[in-house]
Design a protein around this motif. Structure first.
Motif, PDB file in Angstrom:
ATOM      1  N   MET A 131     -11.956  16.180  57.290  1.00 50.19           N
ATOM      2  CA  MET A 131     -10.798  15.543  57.728  1.00 50.19           C
ATOM      3  C   MET A 131     -10.979  14.521  59.025  1.00 50.19           C
ATOM      4  SD  MET A 131      -8.011  16.403  56.131  1.00 50.19           S
ATOM      5  CE  MET A 131      -7.672  17.124  54.780  1.00 50.19           C
ATOM      6  N   LYS A 132     -10.684  13.229  58.784  1.00 53.54           N
ATOM      7  CA  LYS A 132     -11.019  12.252  60.018  1.00 53.54           C
ATOM      8  C   LYS A 132      -9.648  12.095  60.664  1.00 53.54           C
ATOM      9  CE  LYS A 132     -13.492   8.445  59.930  1.00 53.54           C
ATOM     10  NZ  LYS A 132     -14.192   7.400  59.371  1.00 53.54           N
ATOM     11  N   ILE A 133      -9.794  12.349  61.989  1.00 51.67           N
ATOM     12  CA  ILE A 133      -8.614  11.993  63.044  1.00 51.67           C
ATOM     13  C   ILE A 133      -8.863  10.817  63.827  1.00 51.67           C
ATOM     14  CG2 ILE A 133      -7.114  13.250  64.765  1.00 51.67           C
ATOM     15  CD1 ILE A 133      -7.561  15.681  63.357  1.00 51.67           C
ATOM     16  N   LEU A 134      -7.963  10.212  64.259  1.00 44.75           N
ATOM     17  CA  LEU A 134      -8.149   9.109  65.172  1.00 44.75           C
ATOM     18  C   LEU A 134      -7.178   9.255  66.402  1.00 44.75           C
ATOM     19  CD1 LEU A 134      -9.108   6.484  66.408  1.00 44.75           C
ATOM     20  CD2 LEU A 134      -7.424   5.148  65.215  1.00 44.75           C
ATOM     21  N   LEU A 135      -7.843   9.605  67.557  1.00 48.48           N
ATOM     22  CA  LEU A 135      -7.080   9.804  68.607  1.00 48.48           C
ATOM     23  C   LEU A 135      -6.821   8.577  69.535  1.00 48.48           C
ATOM     24  CD1 LEU A 135      -5.741  12.072  70.742  1.00 48.48           C
ATOM     25  CD2 LEU A 135      -7.979  12.196  71.679  1.00 48.48           C
ATOM     26  N   ILE A 136      -5.650   8.156  70.037  1.00 45.42           N
ATOM     27  CA  ILE A 136      -5.431   6.933  70.765  1.00 45.42           C
ATOM     28  C   ILE A 136      -4.702   7.387  72.101  1.00 45.42           C
ATOM     29  CG2 ILE A 136      -4.662   4.535  70.931  1.00 45.42           C
ATOM     30  CD1 ILE A 136      -4.194   4.425  67.856  1.00 45.42           C
ATOM     31  N   GLU A 137      -5.445   7.302  73.109  1.00 41.89           N
ATOM     32  CA  GLU A 137      -5.140   8.246  74.170  1.00 41.89           C
ATOM     33  C   GLU A 137      -5.933   7.472  75.389  1.00 41.89           C
ATOM     34  OE1 GLU A 137      -3.357   9.697  76.712  1.00 41.89           O
ATOM     35  OE2 GLU A 137      -3.156  11.566  75.735  1.00 41.89           O
ATOM     36  N   ASP A 138      -5.124   6.993  76.401  1.00 46.84           N
ATOM     37  CA  ASP A 138      -5.679   6.354  77.636  1.00 46.84           C
ATOM     38  C   ASP A 138      -6.110   7.376  78.547  1.00 46.84           C
ATOM     39  OD1 ASP A 138      -3.019   6.980  77.983  1.00 46.84           O
ATOM     40  OD2 ASP A 138      -3.036   5.165  79.485  1.00 46.84           O
ATOM     41  N   ASP A 139      -5.713   8.560  78.715  1.00 50.90           N
ATOM     42  CA  ASP A 139      -6.161   9.461  79.658  1.00 50.90           C
ATOM     43  C   ASP A 139      -7.476  10.161  79.161  1.00 50.90           C
ATOM     44  OD1 ASP A 139      -6.262  11.792  81.196  1.00 50.90           O
ATOM     45  OD2 ASP A 139      -4.564  13.097  80.401  1.00 50.90           O
ATOM     46  N   ARG A 140      -8.474   9.871  79.884  1.00 51.21           N
ATOM     47  CA  ARG A 140     -10.053  10.381  79.457  1.00 51.21           C
ATOM     48  C   ARG A 140      -9.899  11.765  79.454  1.00 51.21           C
ATOM     49  NH1 ARG A 140     -13.830   6.111  79.277  1.00 51.21           N
ATOM     50  NH2 ARG A 140     -13.112   4.296  80.244  1.00 51.21           N
ATOM     51  N   GLU A 141      -9.665  12.275  80.562  1.00 54.45           N
ATOM     52  CA  GLU A 141      -9.632  13.981  80.536  1.00 54.45           C
ATOM     53  C   GLU A 141      -9.060  14.702  79.428  1.00 54.45           C
ATOM     54  OE1 GLU A 141     -11.757  15.704  82.515  1.00 54.45           O
ATOM     55  OE2 GLU A 141     -12.551  13.879  82.645  1.00 54.45           O
ATOM     56  N   GLY A 142      -7.763  14.243  79.280  1.00 57.48           N
ATOM     57  CA  GLY A 142      -6.897  14.901  78.221  1.00 57.48           C
ATOM     58  C   GLY A 142      -7.484  14.648  76.847  1.00 57.48           C
ATOM     59  N   ALA A 143      -7.820  13.572  76.578  1.00 59.48           N
ATOM     60  CA  ALA A 143      -8.513  13.079  75.289  1.00 59.48           C
ATOM     61  C   ALA A 143      -9.796  14.059  75.225  1.00 59.48           C
ATOM     62  CB  ALA A 143      -9.130  11.660  75.406  1.00 59.48           C
ATOM     63  N   LYS A 144     -10.816  14.122  76.043  1.00 54.41           N
ATOM     64  CA  LYS A 144     -11.928  14.951  75.958  1.00 54.41           C
ATOM     65  C   LYS A 144     -11.791  16.284  75.508  1.00 54.41           C
ATOM     66  CE  LYS A 144     -15.087  15.316  79.335  1.00 54.41           C
ATOM     67  NZ  LYS A 144     -15.662  15.043  80.930  1.00 54.41           N
ATOM     68  N   PHE A 145     -10.775  16.896  76.296  1.00 59.23           N
ATOM     69  CA  PHE A 145     -10.157  18.420  75.717  1.00 59.23           C
ATOM     70  C   PHE A 145      -9.837  18.440  74.404  1.00 59.23           C
ATOM     71  CE2 PHE A 145      -6.759  21.304  76.292  1.00 59.23           C
ATOM     72  CZ  PHE A 145      -7.405  22.403  76.596  1.00 59.23           C
ATOM     73  N   VAL A 146      -8.747  17.415  73.904  1.00 59.59           N
ATOM     74  CA  VAL A 146      -8.523  17.252  72.696  1.00 59.59           C
ATOM     75  C   VAL A 146      -9.537  17.163  71.632  1.00 59.59           C
ATOM     76  CG1 VAL A 146      -6.939  16.080  70.976  1.00 59.59           C
ATOM     77  CG2 VAL A 146      -6.181  16.732  73.248  1.00 59.59           C
ATOM     78  N   ILE A 147     -10.479  16.442  71.784  1.00 66.58           N
ATOM     79  CA  ILE A 147     -11.426  15.933  70.914  1.00 66.58           C
ATOM     80  C   ILE A 147     -12.520  17.265  70.882  1.00 66.58           C
ATOM     81  CG2 ILE A 147     -13.679  14.721  70.802  1.00 66.58           C
ATOM     82  CD1 ILE A 147     -12.162  12.387  72.178  1.00 66.58           C
ATOM     83  N   LYS A 148     -12.825  17.991  71.963  1.00 64.88           N
ATOM     84  CA  LYS A 148     -13.548  19.162  71.906  1.00 64.88           C
ATOM     85  C   LYS A 148     -12.864  20.220  71.151  1.00 64.88           C
ATOM     86  CE  LYS A 148     -15.514  22.451  75.192  1.00 64.88           C
ATOM     87  NZ  LYS A 148     -15.646  22.877  76.308  1.00 64.88           N
TER      88      LYS A 148
END
Lengths: 461, 222
Positions: B1-18
């Motif tokens: 399953m491939k997900i694209l995250l579009i998010e400008d908050d780097r820290e928040g994004a890192k957490f979600v990606i992990k």
């Protein structure tokens, strides 16, 4: 003192009155000049008419009695000279004076010419001098070989003119002084009022928010302004007090769960916590509570600013209420509380279904929480006249009437409810939603218990 | 399953990606709207997680353009703009779900799984978990052949749980989908409803099907 005078000069009243005084002086001065001109030209005209008539009279006398009669006329006129200031000079064909008041015939004055102004010096007059140097209106008439001149001494008219001018100048000065004094006293009054407001305001700026502007009681425009400013300050003070209280409450309500979390974390770090999972679950609950409180606050302030009116629609509040009751039914049943429902159908209002549902849920939540085991809650919705009424009544401990105003305040909690779950924001949200819908929130005593009534204007029939 | 995250908050994004990677998803990340739109247009993602306020192109515009280009991946909006109106606006413009910030990661994960499940969902005439069965032809519920009578709300609650069999569903998800409430009530009444449902479908049947997931929500599984 000098400062105050400077300030006084800068008041609008003084500036305005000076400006208008100047304008008024200009207009009045012009009017006086015109009046003066009218009066003098009227006098000139009168003199001309008088001289012409005199000429006719003399011609008649000459026709009837010759030169002798004229001489007699001139002599008899001597005694009236003081009154009419008329002068005569009769000369023969060679220019020798026969009778009259002047020493010689003025050069340039000819017979059968219109009235002419001729310079007469004091020394030219015979006898007592009454009408000194000046331009006299004169008329010369030919009588056979002789000729006579009739002149009008102008000392009298000149006197009148000077008196008139003096009176006008005095009036003019009085008016100027009056206007300036009026302006200054007006300015002083205004300045006094302004300083009253100013001193109160500067005291407020310095932090004394309870200071108010004193009111004279004359109910003039300054009283009206002062009353408005005072009312504004009351509202502001209330608002400041309220937001201080709110932020204190937020701080307090955040501190408690944060402290608890801190202690739990410490226990875990010290290795004293045996059930880690349970500890973390409790911490998650605490954070949820805090997030929930902050969300509620944000939501209420958003609703209070009224930004949520878009996406409104026709909402059947009896359906919403039924759903809300269904939602709370199991919770009530657990406490053995009976919910008695009596709902009319099709009670439509214009509004937000989500916010209205949330409000009803909050009221029901309170009702269930505060009603003792085996209590009773009655839920009613009906249309009456132009209004739709929703009432949710419990038979719990109720609320004292003097506290009705407080229970919608943020974080306000009755002492007896401190031990119950909740954040003291439930009814604040209800109040905000009700205000947003231009409805009314009414509390009533249910003897015992509390009745919460929402009154909507029925927008749809 | 491939997900694209579009998010400008780097820290928040890192957490979600992990978090999402650990749950077995492949996650691409774009830091701004323009890159995000480009990636979404030129790849086949199963799910798009998009912030509303983004540099470049804003979240709603991205969604509108993707929908206009007939891209029909699932879209979840993550946004600090979380009031009812903003939510409605997001859903109207083509998003499938809307999660206001701040959110718990478990909430995001549960919603992501629910959305991806929706893709594969077929209209079925029945749902089954173990020996518990819903038959949509006559709206009946049986367990081990024994008929269970449920109230309408209880039925909707059970149906939602069973449609997300084996997945954690949060209380917020239940409130939204079973009752249509986009807000948290003062008291956790959802728990009371669950315990009622449990008493009907689990009590006396030996094996408990509805499980409590600590601090997050519930799930139904064998």
């Amino acid at each position: 003192m000098r400062n105050r005078f400077k300030k006084l000069l800068h008041t609008t009243a003084v500036r305005l009155s000076l400006r208008y005084s100047f304008l008024y002086i200009l207009i009045f001065g012009l009017a006086l000049l015109i009046l003066y001109w009218f009066i003098t030209s009227f006098v000139q005209e009168q003199i001309k008419v008088g001289l012409t008539r005199e000429a006719k009279k003399i011609e008649t006398i000459y026709r009837n009695g010759g030169i002798t009669a004229i001489k007699n006329y001139i002599l008899s006129h001597e005694q009236f000279k003081d009154q009419d200031h008329k002068y005569y000079l009769l000369v023969d064909k060679n220019g020798n004076v026969l009778s009259g008041d002047l020493k010689e015939w003025p050069s340039g004055l000819k017979t059968n010419e219109p009235i002419k102004n001729v310079w007469v010096a004091e020394k030219d007059i015979i006898g007592k001098v009454k009408d000194g140097d000046g331009l006299w209106p004169m008329l010369a008439v030919k009588l056979g070989n002789s000729k006579i001149l009739i002149g009008q001494g102008i000392r009298g008219t000149e006197d009148t003119r000077e008196t008139l001018f003096a009176i006008m100048a005095v009036i003019f000065c009085l008016i100027v002084i009056f206007l300036i004094v009026l302006g200054l006293s007006l300015g002083k009054t205004i300045l006094r009022h302004a300083e009253n407001i100013e001193s109160a305001c500067s005291s407020i700026i310095k932090g004394n928010i309870s200071k108010r502007i004193s009111i004279s009681g004359r109910n003039d425009e300054f009283d009206i302004i002062a009353k408005h400013i005072n009312a504004m300050l009351d509202e502001l003070e209330r608002f400041i007090k309220q937001s201080t209280e709110t932020s204190n409450s937020i701080a307090h309500d955040l501190k408690t769960p944060l402290n608890r979390m801190r202690n739990r974390i410490e226990m875990v770090l010290l290795g004293k916590e045996e059930n880690l999972l349970e500890s973390f679950e409790k911490m998650a609950e605490d954070t949820d509570k805090m997030i929930k409180m902050i969300n509620s606050l944000l939501e209420i302030s958003q609703i209070e600013t009224g930004v949520l009116r878009k996406n409104w629609g026709k909402v059947d509040i009896s359906v919403l209420l039924k759903e809300a009751v269904d939602f709370y039914q199991p919770f009530a049943e657990e406490k053995g509380i009976d919910i008695i429902v009596n709902l009319e159908n099709n009670l439509f209002v214009l509004g937000s279904a989500q916010l209205l549902s949330q409000s009803m849920l909050n009221i029901l939540d309170n009702a269930v929480k505060y009603t003792q085991k085996n209590g009773k809650i009655s839920v009613l919705a009906k249309r009456k006249n132009d209004f739709i009424f929703i009432s949710i009544c419990d038979n719990g401990p109720g609320v004292k009437e003097e506290e009705y105003g407080k229970i919608t305040q943020k974080f306000f909690r009755l002492d007896k409810s401190r031990t119950l779950e909740g954040n003291g924001l439930g009814l604040s949200l209800v109040k905000a939603v009700v205000d947003l819908h231009k409805a009314k929130l009414i509390f009533k005593d249910n003897n015992p218990g509390l009745c919460v009534v929402l009154r909507f204007e029925s927008n749809y029939v | 399953m491939k997900i694209l995250l579009i998010e400008d908050d780097r820290e928040g994004a890192k957490f979600v990606i992990k978090g999402l990677s650990q749950s077995g998803f492949v996650v691409d990340h774009a830091l701004n709207g323009r890159d995000g739109l480009y990636l979404a247009m030129n790849n086949n993602y199963d799910l798009l997680i998009v912030d509303r306020m983004l540099p470049g192109v804003d979240g709603l515009s991205i969604i509108k353009m993707l929908r206009a280009a007939n891209k029909n991946m699932q879209i979840l909006i993550l946004s600090a703009l979380g009031n009812v109106d903003e939510r409605v606006e997001g859903l109207k413009n083509g998003a499938d779900d809307y999660l206001p910030k701040p959110y718990a990661f478990s909430e995001l994960l549960a919603r992501v799984e629910a959305l991806l499940r929706r893709n594969r969902e077929n209209p079925t005439s029945s749902l089954q978990v173990g020996d518990l069965k819903i038959n949509f032809e006559n709206y009946s519920v049986t367990r081990g052949g024994k008929k269970i009578t449920l109230k309408p709300t209880e039925f909707r609650l059970l149906e939602y749980l069973m449609r997300h069999k084996g997945q954690v569903v949060t209380r917020t998800m239940l409130l939204e989908n079973v009752w249509g409430y986009n807000f948290d009530p003062q008291t956790n009444v959802v728990d009371v409803h669950i315990s009622r449902l449990r008493s009907k479908i689990d009590k006396g049947f030996g094996k408990e099907l509805i499980k409590t997931v600590r601090g997050i929500g519930y799930k139904i599984e064998e």
